[in-house]
Design a protein around this motif. Structure first.
Motif, PDB file in Angstrom:
ATOM      1  N   CYS A 236       0.981  -0.838  -6.223  1.00  0.00           N
ATOM      2  CA  CYS A 236      -0.034  -1.692  -7.613  1.00  0.00           C
ATOM      3  C   CYS A 236      -0.408  -0.002  -8.480  1.00  0.00           C
ATOM      4  O   CYS A 236      -0.436   0.752  -8.089  1.00  0.00           O
ATOM      5  CB  CYS A 236      -1.267  -1.613  -6.439  1.00  0.00           C
ATOM      6  SG  CYS A 236      -1.181  -3.267  -5.849  1.00  0.00           S
ATOM      7  N   LYS A 237      -1.050  -0.297  -9.664  1.00  0.00           N
ATOM      8  CA  LYS A 237      -0.936   0.506 -10.653  1.00  0.00           C
ATOM      9  C   LYS A 237      -2.927   1.353  -9.136  1.00  0.00           C
ATOM     10  O   LYS A 237      -3.451   0.131  -9.120  1.00  0.00           O
ATOM     11  CB  LYS A 237      -1.310  -0.258 -11.890  1.00  0.00           C
ATOM     12  CG  LYS A 237      -0.115  -0.816 -12.916  1.00  0.00           C
ATOM     13  CD  LYS A 237      -0.592  -0.390 -13.710  1.00  0.00           C
ATOM     14  CE  LYS A 237       1.199  -0.596 -14.755  1.00  0.00           C
ATOM     15  NZ  LYS A 237      -0.070  -0.482 -16.258  1.00  0.00           N
ATOM     16  N   LEU A 238      -2.430   2.348 -10.743  1.00  0.00           N
ATOM     17  CA  LEU A 238      -4.074   2.943 -10.238  1.00  0.00           C
ATOM     18  C   LEU A 238      -5.366   2.270 -10.424  1.00  0.00           C
ATOM     19  O   LEU A 238      -5.605   2.114 -11.546  1.00  0.00           O
ATOM     20  CB  LEU A 238      -4.123   4.690 -10.137  1.00  0.00           C
ATOM     21  CG  LEU A 238      -5.022   5.671 -10.302  1.00  0.00           C
ATOM     22  CD1 LEU A 238      -5.205   5.922  -9.136  1.00  0.00           C
ATOM     23  CD2 LEU A 238      -5.065   6.717 -11.479  1.00  0.00           C
ATOM     24  N   GLY A 239      -6.337   2.342  -9.371  1.00  0.00           N
ATOM     25  CA  GLY A 239      -7.212   1.253  -9.767  1.00  0.00           C
ATOM     26  C   GLY A 239      -7.409   0.209  -9.442  1.00  0.00           C
ATOM     27  O   GLY A 239      -8.176  -0.567  -9.252  1.00  0.00           O
ATOM     28  N   TYR A 240      -5.694  -0.541  -8.549  1.00  0.00           N
ATOM     29  CA  TYR A 240      -5.954  -2.106  -8.625  1.00  0.00           C
ATOM     30  C   TYR A 240      -5.242  -2.249  -7.102  1.00  0.00           C
ATOM     31  O   TYR A 240      -4.571  -1.350  -6.207  1.00  0.00           O
ATOM     32  CB  TYR A 240      -4.845  -2.584  -9.459  1.00  0.00           C
ATOM     33  CG  TYR A 240      -5.061  -2.650 -10.767  1.00  0.00           C
ATOM     34  CD1 TYR A 240      -6.257  -3.816 -11.510  1.00  0.00           C
ATOM     35  CD2 TYR A 240      -5.206  -1.866 -11.661  1.00  0.00           C
ATOM     36  CE1 TYR A 240      -6.706  -3.700 -12.479  1.00  0.00           C
ATOM     37  CE2 TYR A 240      -5.409  -1.793 -12.453  1.00  0.00           C
ATOM     38  CZ  TYR A 240      -6.205  -2.815 -13.637  1.00  0.00           C
ATOM     39  OH  TYR A 240      -6.436  -2.963 -14.434  1.00  0.00           O
ATOM     40  N   SER A 241      -5.810  -2.723  -5.826  1.00  0.00           N
ATOM     41  CA  SER A 241      -5.250  -3.068  -5.398  1.00  0.00           C
ATOM     42  C   SER A 241      -4.557  -4.187  -4.512  1.00  0.00           C
ATOM     43  O   SER A 241      -5.082  -5.305  -5.198  1.00  0.00           O
ATOM     44  CB  SER A 241      -6.416  -2.796  -3.718  1.00  0.00           C
ATOM     45  OG  SER A 241      -7.463  -4.155  -4.105  1.00  0.00           O
ATOM     46  N   GLY A 242      -3.641  -4.284  -3.767  1.00  0.00           N
ATOM     47  CA  GLY A 242      -3.042  -6.043  -3.244  1.00  0.00           C
ATOM     48  C   GLY A 242      -3.613  -6.546  -2.712  1.00  0.00           C
ATOM     49  O   GLY A 242      -4.560  -6.759  -1.262  1.00  0.00           O
ATOM     50  N   TYR A 260       7.216 -11.650  -9.124  1.00  0.00           N
ATOM     51  CA  TYR A 260       6.005 -10.264  -9.527  1.00  0.00           C
ATOM     52  C   TYR A 260       4.980 -10.932  -8.358  1.00  0.00           C
ATOM     53  O   TYR A 260       4.369 -11.869  -8.514  1.00  0.00           O
ATOM     54  CB  TYR A 260       5.495 -10.080 -10.534  1.00  0.00           C
ATOM     55  CG  TYR A 260       6.643  -9.196 -11.658  1.00  0.00           C
ATOM     56  CD1 TYR A 260       7.621  -8.687 -11.525  1.00  0.00           C
ATOM     57  CD2 TYR A 260       7.073 -11.383 -12.274  1.00  0.00           C
ATOM     58  CE1 TYR A 260       7.949  -7.934 -12.775  1.00  0.00           C
ATOM     59  CE2 TYR A 260       8.370 -11.091 -13.443  1.00  0.00           C
ATOM     60  CZ  TYR A 260       8.043  -9.331 -12.952  1.00  0.00           C
ATOM     61  OH  TYR A 260      10.022  -8.653 -14.340  1.00  0.00           O
ATOM     62  N   PRO A 261       4.585  -9.774  -7.371  1.00  0.00           N
ATOM     63  CA  PRO A 261       3.429  -9.269  -6.649  1.00  0.00           C
ATOM     64  C   PRO A 261       2.195  -9.176  -8.237  1.00  0.00           C
ATOM     65  O   PRO A 261       2.475  -8.731  -8.372  1.00  0.00           O
ATOM     66  CB  PRO A 261       3.755  -8.188  -5.469  1.00  0.00           C
ATOM     67  CG  PRO A 261       4.605  -7.419  -6.621  1.00  0.00           C
ATOM     68  CD  PRO A 261       5.333  -8.329  -7.431  1.00  0.00           C
ATOM     69  N   ARG A 262       0.758  -9.685  -7.192  1.00  0.00           N
ATOM     70  CA  ARG A 262       0.121  -8.862  -8.025  1.00  0.00           C
ATOM     71  C   ARG A 262      -1.048  -8.504  -7.196  1.00  0.00           C
ATOM     72  O   ARG A 262      -1.165  -8.727  -6.275  1.00  0.00           O
ATOM     73  CB  ARG A 262      -0.256 -10.770  -8.653  1.00  0.00           C
ATOM     74  CG  ARG A 262      -1.963 -10.578  -8.944  1.00  0.00           C
ATOM     75  CD  ARG A 262      -2.320 -11.373 -10.327  1.00  0.00           C
ATOM     76  NE  ARG A 262      -2.990 -11.525 -10.884  1.00  0.00           N
ATOM     77  CZ  ARG A 262      -3.166 -11.415 -12.724  1.00  0.00           C
ATOM     78  NH1 ARG A 262      -2.385 -10.988 -12.984  1.00  0.00           N
ATOM     79  NH2 ARG A 262      -4.038 -11.477 -13.045  1.00  0.00           N
ATOM     80  N   CYS A 263      -1.445  -7.264  -8.456  1.00  0.00           N
ATOM     81  CA  CYS A 263      -2.318  -6.240  -7.474  1.00  0.00           C
ATOM     82  C   CYS A 263      -4.157  -7.110  -8.343  1.00  0.00           C
ATOM     83  O   CYS A 263      -4.263  -7.336  -9.993  1.00  0.00           O
ATOM     84  CB  CYS A 263      -2.494  -5.392  -7.806  1.00  0.00           C
ATOM     85  SG  CYS A 263      -0.810  -4.410  -6.899  1.00  0.00           S
ATOM     86  N   LYS A 264      -5.439  -6.451  -8.360  1.00  0.00           N
ATOM     87  CA  LYS A 264      -6.622  -6.880  -8.669  1.00  0.00           C
ATOM     88  C   LYS A 264      -7.604  -5.561  -8.736  1.00  0.00           C
ATOM     89  O   LYS A 264      -7.094  -5.165  -8.036  1.00  0.00           O
ATOM     90  CB  LYS A 264      -7.331  -8.036  -7.933  1.00  0.00           C
ATOM     91  CG  LYS A 264      -6.626  -9.942  -7.594  1.00  0.00           C
ATOM     92  CD  LYS A 264      -7.376 -10.767  -7.787  1.00  0.00           C
ATOM     93  CE  LYS A 264      -6.258 -11.673  -7.747  1.00  0.00           C
ATOM     94  NZ  LYS A 264      -7.087 -12.931  -6.703  1.00  0.00           N
TER      95      LYS A 264
END
Length: 264
Positions: A236-242, A260-264
């Protein structure tokens, strides 16, 4: 060697120099003496042997030199040669058994056969690496035309208009594409065997990663090419979580497609 004879009446010494020859004083290009260094007396003869693929100037695999008062009778020499080749459905009018470099040998096909140049006659040349070609002729109906082209791949050799039976070509894929199947195709009974496939890679783009709030794990690439079957790890990008386990962030490239997985 010096032999000393005493003349007791005149009390003088007369020297007689007996000439000899040694194999250590003579070098044979592309040949050798079967025995170790030996010294020979006048008029004695010794044999030498040529290396494989070489013959004497008389066309023999071995020759001889004689020890003379002035030294060896000749400088032994072995020259590159080609033996009479094996002919396939062809014949030659030459009765020679060996050929020097640059010698040409003409041949003709048996009735109903052609060589790979679609001709009933041909010539081959003796070179330092052997004959320039194989004097072989085949049934025209068993030949193959140009091999099949494949998407995103190439044939490694120069293409011919016709191939004799038994010919083989090699395929290779373009960068990042994965070869599936045998990389060779063979001509048999006028047909080529099945060529391989080049499987698409997966292209991981910055745009697709941004849409899912993810990035490559351990890499800063904004565009990444993954070969078929390769596992790509995301995070995940910084500030996002899976919201799933870590294994869900490992995606496998499947013929150009990646989930692709996804983070929110």
């Amino acid at each position: 060697m010096v032999k000393i004879i005493w003349n007791w009446e005149e009390q003088i010494v007369v020297d007689f120099l007996l000439e000899t020859c040694s194999t250590s004083n003579i070098e044979i290009e592309n040949g050798f003496f079967p025995e170790p260094v030996v010294v020979y007396d006048i008029n004695k003869q010794t044999q030498y042997t040529c290396k494989s693929g070489y013959v004497t100037t008389d066309g023999e695999i071995s020759g001889s030199v004689t020890c003379l008062q002035s030294g060896w009778s000749a400088q032994p020499k072995c020259i590159k040669s080609c033996e009479t080749p094996l002919f396939k459905n062809a014949r030659t009018k030459s009765n020679r058994t060996w050929f020097k470099v640059n010698d040409t040998l003409d041949y003709e096909c048996h009735d109903g056969y052609e060589n790979r140049h679609n001709d009933i006659k041909g010539s081959i040349v003796c070179g330092y690496n052997g004959w320039s070609d194989t004097p072989a002729c085949d049934d025209p109906t068993e030949k193959c035309g140009p091999p099949k082209a494949i998407s995103n791949g190439d044939i490694t050799s120069f293409l011919l208009t016709m191939y004799p039976p038994g010919s083989r070509v090699e395929y290779q894929c373009q960068s990042y594409y994965t070869l599936q199947g045998s990389k060779y195709a063979t001509c048999s009974n006028g047909e080529w065997s099945k060529p391989p496939r080049c499987i698409d890679p997966c292209i991981i783009t910055e745009e697709n990663m941004n849409e899912n709030n993810i990035q490559l794990k351990g890499k800063n690439d904004k565009k990444y090419y993954a070969k078929a079957g390769e596992t790509i790890e995301f995070m995940c990008k910084l500030g996002y979580s899976g919201n799933t386990g870590m294994l869900s962030f490992q995606a496998v490239c499947q013929e150009g497609i990646v989930q692709y997985p996804r983070c929110k």
